[in-house]
Design a protein around this motif. Structure first.
Motif, PDB file in Angstrom:
ATOM      1  N   GLY C 357      30.418  45.359 -37.525  1.00  0.00           N
ATOM      2  CA  GLY C 357      29.363  46.219 -38.045  1.00  0.00           C
ATOM      3  C   GLY C 357      29.555  46.449 -39.534  1.00  0.00           C
ATOM      4  O   GLY C 357      28.622  46.285 -40.339  1.00  0.00           O
ATOM      5  N   LEU C 358      30.775  46.781 -39.912  1.00  0.00           N
ATOM      6  CA  LEU C 358      31.096  47.023 -41.317  1.00  0.00           C
ATOM      7  C   LEU C 358      30.770  45.808 -42.182  1.00  0.00           C
ATOM      8  O   LEU C 358      30.141  45.922 -43.247  1.00  0.00           O
ATOM      9  N   LEU C 359      31.167  44.624 -41.720  1.00  0.00           N
ATOM     10  CA  LEU C 359      30.958  43.430 -42.532  1.00  0.00           C
ATOM     11  C   LEU C 359      29.480  43.098 -42.650  1.00  0.00           C
ATOM     12  O   LEU C 359      29.008  42.701 -43.718  1.00  0.00           O
ATOM     13  N   PHE C 360      28.731  43.281 -41.565  1.00  0.00           N
ATOM     14  CA  PHE C 360      27.291  43.009 -41.655  1.00  0.00           C
ATOM     15  C   PHE C 360      26.617  44.017 -42.589  1.00  0.00           C
ATOM     16  O   PHE C 360      25.714  43.663 -43.351  1.00  0.00           O
ATOM     17  N   LEU C 361      27.051  45.268 -42.514  1.00  0.00           N
ATOM     18  CA  LEU C 361      26.471  46.253 -43.438  1.00  0.00           C
ATOM     19  C   LEU C 361      26.810  45.885 -44.877  1.00  0.00           C
ATOM     20  O   LEU C 361      25.985  46.005 -45.780  1.00  0.00           O
ATOM     21  N   GLY C 362      28.051  45.389 -45.086  1.00  0.00           N
ATOM     22  CA  GLY C 362      28.425  44.949 -46.432  1.00  0.00           C
ATOM     23  C   GLY C 362      27.574  43.780 -46.892  1.00  0.00           C
ATOM     24  O   GLY C 362      27.086  43.754 -48.034  1.00  0.00           O
ATOM     25  N   LEU C 393      36.677  44.853 -48.137  1.00  0.00           N
ATOM     26  CA  LEU C 393      38.065  44.386 -48.080  1.00  0.00           C
ATOM     27  C   LEU C 393      38.752  44.924 -46.826  1.00  0.00           C
ATOM     28  O   LEU C 393      39.481  44.197 -46.138  1.00  0.00           O
ATOM     29  N   VAL C 394      38.497  46.193 -46.522  1.00  0.00           N
ATOM     30  CA  VAL C 394      39.078  46.767 -45.309  1.00  0.00           C
ATOM     31  C   VAL C 394      38.599  45.982 -44.086  1.00  0.00           C
ATOM     32  O   VAL C 394      39.389  45.633 -43.203  1.00  0.00           O
ATOM     33  N   GLY C 395      37.295  45.675 -44.060  1.00  0.00           N
ATOM     34  CA  GLY C 395      36.764  44.899 -42.941  1.00  0.00           C
ATOM     35  C   GLY C 395      37.413  43.530 -42.856  1.00  0.00           C
ATOM     36  O   GLY C 395      37.737  43.049 -41.774  1.00  0.00           O
ATOM     37  N   VAL C 396      37.610  42.903 -44.004  1.00  0.00           N
ATOM     38  CA  VAL C 396      38.224  41.573 -44.041  1.00  0.00           C
ATOM     39  C   VAL C 396      39.646  41.630 -43.493  1.00  0.00           C
ATOM     40  O   VAL C 396      40.054  40.806 -42.675  1.00  0.00           O
ATOM     41  N   LEU C 397      40.399  42.641 -43.920  1.00  0.00           N
ATOM     42  CA  LEU C 397      41.785  42.747 -43.440  1.00  0.00           C
ATOM     43  C   LEU C 397      41.806  43.048 -41.946  1.00  0.00           C
ATOM     44  O   LEU C 397      42.659  42.547 -41.211  1.00  0.00           O
ATOM     45  N   ALA C 398      40.845  43.863 -41.498  1.00  0.00           N
ATOM     46  CA  ALA C 398      40.824  44.211 -40.081  1.00  0.00           C
ATOM     47  C   ALA C 398      40.476  43.002 -39.234  1.00  0.00           C
ATOM     48  O   ALA C 398      41.125  42.746 -38.218  1.00  0.00           O
ATOM     49  N   VAL C 454      35.655  34.164 -47.879  1.00  0.00           N
ATOM     50  CA  VAL C 454      34.501  35.044 -48.064  1.00  0.00           C
ATOM     51  C   VAL C 454      34.760  36.029 -49.196  1.00  0.00           C
ATOM     52  O   VAL C 454      33.972  36.155 -50.136  1.00  0.00           O
ATOM     53  N   TYR C 455      35.905  36.709 -49.107  1.00  0.00           N
ATOM     54  CA  TYR C 455      36.137  37.766 -50.083  1.00  0.00           C
ATOM     55  C   TYR C 455      36.406  37.182 -51.464  1.00  0.00           C
ATOM     56  O   TYR C 455      35.898  37.673 -52.475  1.00  0.00           O
ATOM     57  N   GLY C 456      37.199  36.117 -51.485  1.00  0.00           N
ATOM     58  CA  GLY C 456      37.540  35.522 -52.768  1.00  0.00           C
ATOM     59  C   GLY C 456      36.320  34.971 -53.493  1.00  0.00           C
ATOM     60  O   GLY C 456      36.190  35.098 -54.711  1.00  0.00           O
ATOM     61  N   ILE C 457      35.422  34.360 -52.741  1.00  0.00           N
ATOM     62  CA  ILE C 457      34.254  33.757 -53.382  1.00  0.00           C
ATOM     63  C   ILE C 457      33.222  34.832 -53.724  1.00  0.00           C
ATOM     64  O   ILE C 457      32.633  34.817 -54.813  1.00  0.00           O
ATOM     65  N   ALA C 458      32.981  35.780 -52.809  1.00  0.00           N
ATOM     66  CA  ALA C 458      31.892  36.728 -53.036  1.00  0.00           C
ATOM     67  C   ALA C 458      32.304  37.851 -53.989  1.00  0.00           C
ATOM     68  O   ALA C 458      31.553  38.198 -54.905  1.00  0.00           O
ATOM     69  N   PHE C 459      33.487  38.404 -53.805  1.00  0.00           N
ATOM     70  CA  PHE C 459      33.812  39.625 -54.528  1.00  0.00           C
ATOM     71  C   PHE C 459      34.733  39.398 -55.721  1.00  0.00           C
ATOM     72  O   PHE C 459      34.807  40.219 -56.612  1.00  0.00           O
ATOM     73  N   LEU C 460      35.481  38.298 -55.708  1.00  0.00           N
ATOM     74  CA  LEU C 460      36.419  38.068 -56.807  1.00  0.00           C
ATOM     75  C   LEU C 460      35.875  36.958 -57.703  1.00  0.00           C
ATOM     76  O   LEU C 460      34.813  36.392 -57.453  1.00  0.00           O
ATOM     77  N   GLY C 461      36.618  36.641 -58.748  1.00  0.00           N
ATOM     78  CA  GLY C 461      36.158  35.598 -59.655  1.00  0.00           C
ATOM     79  C   GLY C 461      35.005  36.089 -60.517  1.00  0.00           C
ATOM     80  O   GLY C 461      34.828  37.293 -60.740  1.00  0.00           O
ATOM     81  N   GLN C 462      34.214  35.145 -60.992  1.00  0.00           N
ATOM     82  CA  GLN C 462      33.093  35.508 -61.858  1.00  0.00           C
ATOM     83  C   GLN C 462      31.777  35.195 -61.166  1.00  0.00           C
ATOM     84  O   GLN C 462      31.712  34.303 -60.327  1.00  0.00           O
ATOM     85  N   ALA C 463      30.736  35.913 -61.560  1.00  0.00           N
ATOM     86  CA  ALA C 463      29.430  35.747 -60.939  1.00  0.00           C
ATOM     87  C   ALA C 463      28.944  34.330 -61.167  1.00  0.00           C
ATOM     88  O   ALA C 463      29.068  33.775 -62.255  1.00  0.00           O
ATOM     89  N   ALA C 480      27.987  55.289 -47.428  1.00  0.00           N
ATOM     90  CA  ALA C 480      28.550  56.201 -46.425  1.00  0.00           C
ATOM     91  C   ALA C 480      28.647  55.501 -45.076  1.00  0.00           C
ATOM     92  O   ALA C 480      29.646  55.648 -44.360  1.00  0.00           O
ATOM     93  N   GLY C 481      27.606  54.739 -44.723  1.00  0.00           N
ATOM     94  CA  GLY C 481      27.633  54.007 -43.456  1.00  0.00           C
ATOM     95  C   GLY C 481      28.819  53.076 -43.388  1.00  0.00           C
ATOM     96  O   GLY C 481      29.527  52.989 -42.381  1.00  0.00           O
ATOM     97  N   GLN C 482      29.055  52.363 -44.503  1.00  0.00           N
ATOM     98  CA  GLN C 482      30.199  51.439 -44.522  1.00  0.00           C
ATOM     99  C   GLN C 482      31.514  52.204 -44.519  1.00  0.00           C
ATOM    100  O   GLN C 482      32.480  51.801 -43.870  1.00  0.00           O
ATOM    101  N   GLY C 483      31.538  53.303 -45.265  1.00  0.00           N
ATOM    102  CA  GLY C 483      32.777  54.075 -45.376  1.00  0.00           C
ATOM    103  C   GLY C 483      33.220  54.613 -44.030  1.00  0.00           C
ATOM    104  O   GLY C 483      34.405  54.591 -43.688  1.00  0.00           O
ATOM    105  N   TRP C 484      32.260  55.064 -43.229  1.00  0.00           N
ATOM    106  CA  TRP C 484      32.566  55.603 -41.896  1.00  0.00           C
ATOM    107  C   TRP C 484      33.236  54.533 -41.041  1.00  0.00           C
ATOM    108  O   TRP C 484      34.250  54.772 -40.388  1.00  0.00           O
ATOM    109  N   LEU C 485      32.695  53.316 -41.074  1.00  0.00           N
ATOM    110  CA  LEU C 485      33.286  52.249 -40.267  1.00  0.00           C
ATOM    111  C   LEU C 485      34.639  51.813 -40.832  1.00  0.00           C
ATOM    112  O   LEU C 485      35.570  51.509 -40.079  1.00  0.00           O
ATOM    113  N   ALA C 486      34.759  51.798 -42.172  1.00  0.00           N
ATOM    114  CA  ALA C 486      36.041  51.403 -42.778  1.00  0.00           C
ATOM    115  C   ALA C 486      37.131  52.405 -42.406  1.00  0.00           C
ATOM    116  O   ALA C 486      38.262  52.029 -42.093  1.00  0.00           O
TER     117      ALA C 486
END
Lengths: 232, 321, 675
Positions: C357-362, C393-398, C454-463, C480-486
């Motif tokens: 759920g968290l990852l889809f919301l992200g 990131l929390v979702g990815v680690l989980a 996923v995380y390295g390509i989407a969130f890290l590096g350059q746009a 807030a929705g994501q934070g609750w699930l994280a």
């Protein structure tokens, strides 16, 4: 009977048998022909060692002779003949990789489990310490056959065949304390003759179709097909 | 469990964990020294690794403009996770509380946590080398992790426990037994250790600026104390694998109980075992050449096969039907 | 609180979800209704379901009621017990998050071409359907609710129907959902044939001969497996889940798949209740194949939501591995071990609901902010959307099963269950189960690789594209929705003992015994079998990781830095071995990241890759990765149906009299049969 209750010599037999099985996998996946021959020689040596230890552990003197015979034949003579053959055929640097080594290895693992399943009733009936080795030897036989199915190179197929023989011998030693001497001599002689015949055959095949790739023999079938890869 | 959750136990656990980070550079220095002697070089002193770390710690850290906060957090996370993983492996004595906090599956998980952050840090700056290293590291990790778990499972199936202390206790109580499964598991474990610690033939620890690098490629953008932490973590990881192999497969000599004598003997024996393993590693690195990257899967398949055969031979040969 | 109150709360949840659907009818006139009333109502429904589920788990026991609805001779029965309570809780957790997240997300649809009424109405009906499936206590209500869930989710998949691909995905989904529904119906039919009626109490009492039990199991496994997306019946899932609006994708992947798991558990563990070990092996095999194939397919994807959908196939595989182990242990008489594997599977259900759920919301937040779903166009989002980046990131680690997050605990439990296989008597099973755990280990490691990508390509590096460079953090509601699930990801990982105590009511009720050992050493220590065998201390791991990490940070940056002769951190260009400053086009892409793994596991996919030299000297790389199961399973079936249809089409001559002739013939034939 659990392993912890066995004396050390008998544990050694199990260890050696397990390494024989591992060498079957090595034979199956080894790409270099020369290395495969070496692996086969080691396997033969280990089978001889198993025989020796069983002889020592079970006080079965006639097995000493079997051990010596196996060592001479499987670990020294036949590998040496194969070596000579590959040199004569100029195959020393020959390599051959399987189509998908992982799948073939997994198939071999499945065969190990299958052979375990096959011999389970027998294991439950018997109670000698070597009983579990029967599963291992059956697996060695089946993996040898698997190797003959998946290898296209004739010398590698011979290795598969010979390692099947190793498996049978291992089964005989572990299940019944070896075959009668006459049978054993006969089998050894057969293997030797087979080896000589293989050698002659290879030279002939090589001369007539200029390759040792057994898939090329597909041409010899009666009905002509479009491609050579389709076997009959 | 409660019998070793005592105050001296916790104290000893802390001491042992500190010993891990203190000894790690020594092992690396030793391996380098032996390797140099084998190659007819004098080589740097055994203590050089400590000096390198100190020097790096004292330098300023340079961070790329394009780096995100994750880049600066990653060294601390990698170091912490690796250290915690190491703390769960009995070094001198068994029955420490750290072994109860995290069993061997948690150990693998913590190492995976470190690996994920290492790879993410490699991708953070957005250079081609970083992505390359991360991609390769994750492939090798993906193939090595199951092999490692299988090898470990072989041990734990014998001891009926995933707690490392219990496993070692079980072996010591059982005495010397030739187990085919251990032989295979040991082989698988050694291969995994070589791949995971980035040694030849999978990766070259002395490489730099090469297209073949894996571990180094992810650290290219690090400097100063960040680099020091990353290097230190790699050294702890090497020590961890060494100790795992030395103390789990050959547990004799490890201390049982908390007496000073047990500790002293434990330390001496484990140092001897590690020195031997390190020398073996140096010999291996001298006689072998690095493989092509796409030979590494075959290498790790062999590790997986060995571990799998270990499990199977345990089931087939060692358990009464 | 009593069970009555719990049931009333569950009823309230259903009523709120229905109200949300009804209120949405106004959205055509006043678009803001959806955002201000309907979606918050949905969130409240989630909250009520959460409370009802918690109450049912804590109180234990069960309560039944008969509704004044349904057929005259078959009124609808509802029942709230621990199993239903657990799944209510699970639905509630994610629906709450969607209620928080939805309003801000829907805002962008207010000026779009698609009907808001449809979105709100079907979302409400969808949640209603899922809640009713879990509460149903007879086959009739179950099937009605099941179809309500399937149909309303079909409309949600087809929501952006202007794209042809979306319509095709929705059609495939509808088709497979109905085949699955039919299988389930037949399964109930088999059960009912040996019982006295259609209520679950009567079905439970039915005495089935082994063969018919096998038939019922097979039908249920296919039917629920189809909904759960198990390989080879997974093809609809990666097509359908990504095309729905993101908060609905979260509900579909996070919750609806779990409802299928619920159905499987209800029918096999509860209603049938006795099983041979072969069923366990079947479930175990399918689960392993799904897990491995799902994660490899996910690794190959570059579309973020599609990747997440494939990863759901993988996670459902892990859940079914747990259930298979449980069946295996239960059928061979190891009740406690069966309960352990069962708890592991349920725990993973909850975990997957939370982190998926968290990852889809992200993913939705990224889509909302950049209108981009292709990983190869993203990059550098962590600095532009820091909170979303952190939660993701929390979702990815989980999801990568890394300690100390929740995914790790459930995988750890599954491993612990698999490692107890030495107790099994059959030697073959003893050697088979460890191989399954090897598959599980490989899966776990590949998941980590996939989500590093996923995380390295989407969130890290350059746009990598203009839209992404202009990304802005989303509104607070979405965060807030994501934070609750994280937060839940961390809590479920840090305090496993409490979670297991909560879940334990389910195996106690369904299997007749729970995990008494798990929390015997206090809340700090999780010992599923015994302290001697294995222990894990979530709180201490969190504490030590945080403690050591922060100490090291503080020590190096404050204590140690005091005597530093130079500035302590300097910003500069990336070094990159001294080459020219790297541009965003020199970065690794998602495709190149996956290349080594694609090469190792390429055999499992149809890969069509080519590099062509253009006339202007540039090269063009083309890559198409196909699902082999299409060629193996789906296309042959489609071809067979088509050729059958071609034969039938001959009946269509166009003449009315010929049709009437056929009708007459049929009538005569039927009359002849019944006499």
């Amino acid at each position: 009977m659990s392993l912890t209750l066995l004396p050390l010599l008998q544990q050694l037999v199990l260890v050696l048998a397990a390494i024989v099985l591992f060498l079957s996998f090595v034979l199956l996946a080894q790409t270099r022909l020369i290395s495969a021959i070496h692996a086969f020689a080691w396997q033969g040596g280990l089978v001889a060692a198993v025989t020796l230890v069983v002889a020592a552990a079970g006080q079965m003197p006639h097995l000493y002779f079997s051990a010596a015979l196996t060592l001479a034949l499987k670990a020294l003579l036949i590998p040496w003949m194969l070596h000579r053959l590959t040199r004569r055929l100029k195959l020393e640097r020959h390599t051959e990789s399987l189509q998908s080594p992982t799948l073939v290895t997994m198939a071999a693992v499945a065969l190990v489990i299958f052979s375990y399943w096959l011999v389970l009733p027998m294991i439950q009936a018997e109670l000698t310490f070597t009983r579990n080795i029967v599963a291992v030897s059956l697996a060695v036989v089946l993996i040898g056959l698997l190797m003959m199915v998946f290898r296209t190179q004739a010398v590698a197929q011979v290795l598969g065949f010979m390692s099947m023989e190793n498996g049978l011998f291992l089964a005989a030693v572990s299940a019944t304390g070896g075959m009668p001497l006459v049978v054993e001599l006969g089998v050894a002689f057969d293997v030797l003759v087979a080896m000589v015949l293989f050698g002659v055959f290879f030279l002939q095949i090589r001369e007539s179709i200029d390759s040792l790739d057994v898939d090329r023999l597909n041409r010899l079938r009666e009905t002509p097909g479009e491609t050579g890869a389709e076997g009959q | 469990m409660d019998h070793y959750l005592t105050l001296p136990g916790w104290g000893l656990a802390v001491f042992q964990s500190l010993l891990y980070i203190a000894l790690a550079p020594l092992l690396v220095g030793w391996v380098r020294k032996v390797k140099a002697r084998l190659q007819n070089r004098h080589g740097a002193p055994v203590l050089q690794a400590y000096r390198d770390l100190y020097k790096l710690l004292a330098k300023e850290a340079r961070v790329a403009h394009t780096a995100s906060p994750l880049f600066r957090a990653a060294p601390y996370i990698v170091f912490t996770a690796t250290w915690m993983a190491a703390a769960t492996v009995p070094l001198l004595v068994v029955d420490l509380p750290t072994a109860a906090i995290a069993d061997i599956i948690v150990l693998v998980g913590l190492l995976a946590l470190a690996r994920v952050f290492l790879a993410l840090a490699g991708m953070d700056v957005g250079t081609a080398f970083g992505g390359m290293g991360a991609s390769r590291e994750m492939m090798i990790g993906a193939l090595a992790e199951p092999a490692m778990l299988m090898a470990v499972f072989t041990l734990t199936m014998t001891a009926h426990s995933t707690n490392l202390s219990s496993v070692i206790d079980h072996h010591l109580a059982e005495g010397f037994i030739l187990r085919p499964s251990y032989l295979f598991a040991l082989g698988g474990m050694v291969l995994v250790a070589i791949a995971e610690t980035g040694r030849i033939p999978v990766d070259n620890p002395t490489t730099h600026l090469e297209l073949t690098m894996i571990h180094e490629a992810m650290l290219l953008e690090y400097s100063g104390r960040h680099l020091a932490l990353m290097e230190w973590a790699a050294q702890v990881k090497l020590l961890l694998y060494g100790t795992l192999i030395a103390n789990v497969f050959l547990p004799w000599g490890i201390g049982r109980g908390m007496s000073a004598a047990a500790l002293g003997v434990g330390l001496a024996v484990v140092l001897a075992k590690l020195a031997a393993l390190g020398a073996g590693l140096a010999v291996g690195e001298t006689v072998l050449a690095k493989m092509r990257l796409f030979r590494a899967p075959a290498f790790l398949n062999l590790a997986l096969l060995l571990s799998l055969l270990g499990l199977l031979s345990h089931v087939i040969l060692e358990v009464g039907a | 609180m009593t069970m009555q109150t719990a049931l009333a709360l569950a009823g309230l949840a259903v009523a709120l979800a229905l109200t949300s659907a009804v209120v949405s009818l106004l959205a055509k006139r006043v678009p803001a209704t959806l955002r201000l009333v309907a979606t918050p109502l949905l969130g409240l429904a989630g909250l009520a379901a959460l409370a009802a589920g918690l109450a049912a788990l804590l109180l234990g026991g069960s309560i039944q009621a008969t509704l004044p609805l349904g057929l005259p001779w078959l009124p609808w029965h509802v029942r709230l017990d621990a199993l239903a309570g657990f799944f209510l809780l699970l639905i509630g957790v994610v629906t709450c998050a969607v209620g928080l997240y939805g309003p801000a997300y829907i805002r962008s649809f207010e000026h779009g071409p698609d009907s808001l009424t449809a979105l709100g109405g079907f979302s409400g009906l969808f949640v209603t359907g899922m809640l009713m499936v879990v509460l149903a206590d007879d086959a009739f209500l179950f099937m009605v609710a099941w179809e309500l869930m399937s149909l309303s989710s079909y409309f949600l998949v087809a929501y952006h129907h202007e794209h042809g691909a979306n319509r095709r995905a929705a059609f495939l989904y509808l088709l497979m959902a109905h085949v699955g529904g039919l299988m389930i119906l037949l399964g109930y039919g088999v059960l009912a044939a040996f019982g006295t009626g259609f209520s679950f109490t009567e079905l439970r009492a039915a005495q089935l001969p082994p063969v018919w039990a096998g038939v019922a199991f097979t039908l249920a496994f296919i039917g629920f497996g189809m909904k759960a997306g198990l390989v080879p019946l997974h093809a609809w899932l990666p097509a359908a889940h990504p095309v729905a609006p993101s908060h609905i994708s979260a509900l579909m992947s996070g919750v609806m798949l779990k409802v299928a798991v619920y159905g499987f558990i209800r029918v096999v563990f509860d209603l049938i209740g006795e099983f041979p070990w072969q069923w366990g092996v079947a479930v175990l095999t399918i689960g392993s194949v799904s897990a491995l194939y799902g994660v490899l397919a996910a690794m190959m994807q570059s579309d973020l939501k599609r990747l997440l959908a494939y990863s759901s196939v993988e996670n459902l595989g892990i859940i079914f591995i747990g259930l298979g182990l449980s069946l295996l242990f239960l059928s061979t008489g190891f009740r406690a071990l069966g309960a352990l594997a069962f708890v592991a599977a349920l725990y993973h259900c909850l975990n997957h609901a939370v982190f998926k759920g968290l990852l889809f919301l992200g993913a939705g937040a990224i889509l909302h902010s950049t209108h981009e779903h292709d990983l190869d166009q993203m990059g550098g989002l962590l600095r532009r959307m820091p909170w979303t980046g952190f939660f993701f990131l929390v979702g990815v680690l989980a999801i990568s099963a890394l300690p100390p997050f929740n995914g790790f605990v459930s995988e750890w439990l599954t491993f612990q269950a698999a490692l107890q296989s030495w107790q099994l008597e059959s030697g073959v099973l003893r050697s088979l189960v460890p191989i399954v755990s090897a598959v599980l280990a490989l899966t776990g490691a590949l998941v980590a690789a996939t989500f590093v990508k996923v995380y390295g390509i989407a969130f890290l590096g350059q746009a990598r594209s203009r839209h992404v460079r202009r990304a802005r953090p989303g509104p607070w509601g979405m965060q807030a929705g994501q934070g609750w699930l994280a937060l839940l990801c961390l809590l479920l990982g840090a305090f496993p003992t409490w979670v297991i105590e909560l879940i334990d009511a389910v195996p106690r009720e369904v299997l007749g015994g729970g995990l008494p050992q798990a929390g015997v050493h206090g809340w700090l220590w999780l010992t599923p079998v015994s302290a001697q065998t294995a222990s894990y201390s979530g709180p201490l791991v969190v504490l030590m990781l945080a403690g050591i990490g922060l100490t090291a940070f503080w020590g190096l940056n404050h204590l140690w830095a005091r005597g530093a002769p130079v500035r302590w951190v300097r910003r500069g260009d990336a070094w990159d071995c001294g080459f020219a400053p790297p541009s965003q086009r020199m970065q690794y892409t998602a495709t190149s990241f996956a290349q080594p793994i694609r090469r190792v596991f390429g055999l499992l996919f149809t890969i069509d890759e080519s590099v062509t030299q253009q006339e202007d000297g540039t090269a063009r790389h083309r890559l198409k990765i196909g699902d082999r199961f299409w060629g193996w399973l789906y296309l042959p079936i489609a071809d067979a149906v088509e050729s059958a249809a071609k034969r039938v089409v001959r009946l269509q001559s166009g003449s009315v009299r010929v049709y009437l002739g056929w009708t007459l013939a049929t009538l005569v034939g039927l009359l002849w049969i019944i006499t």
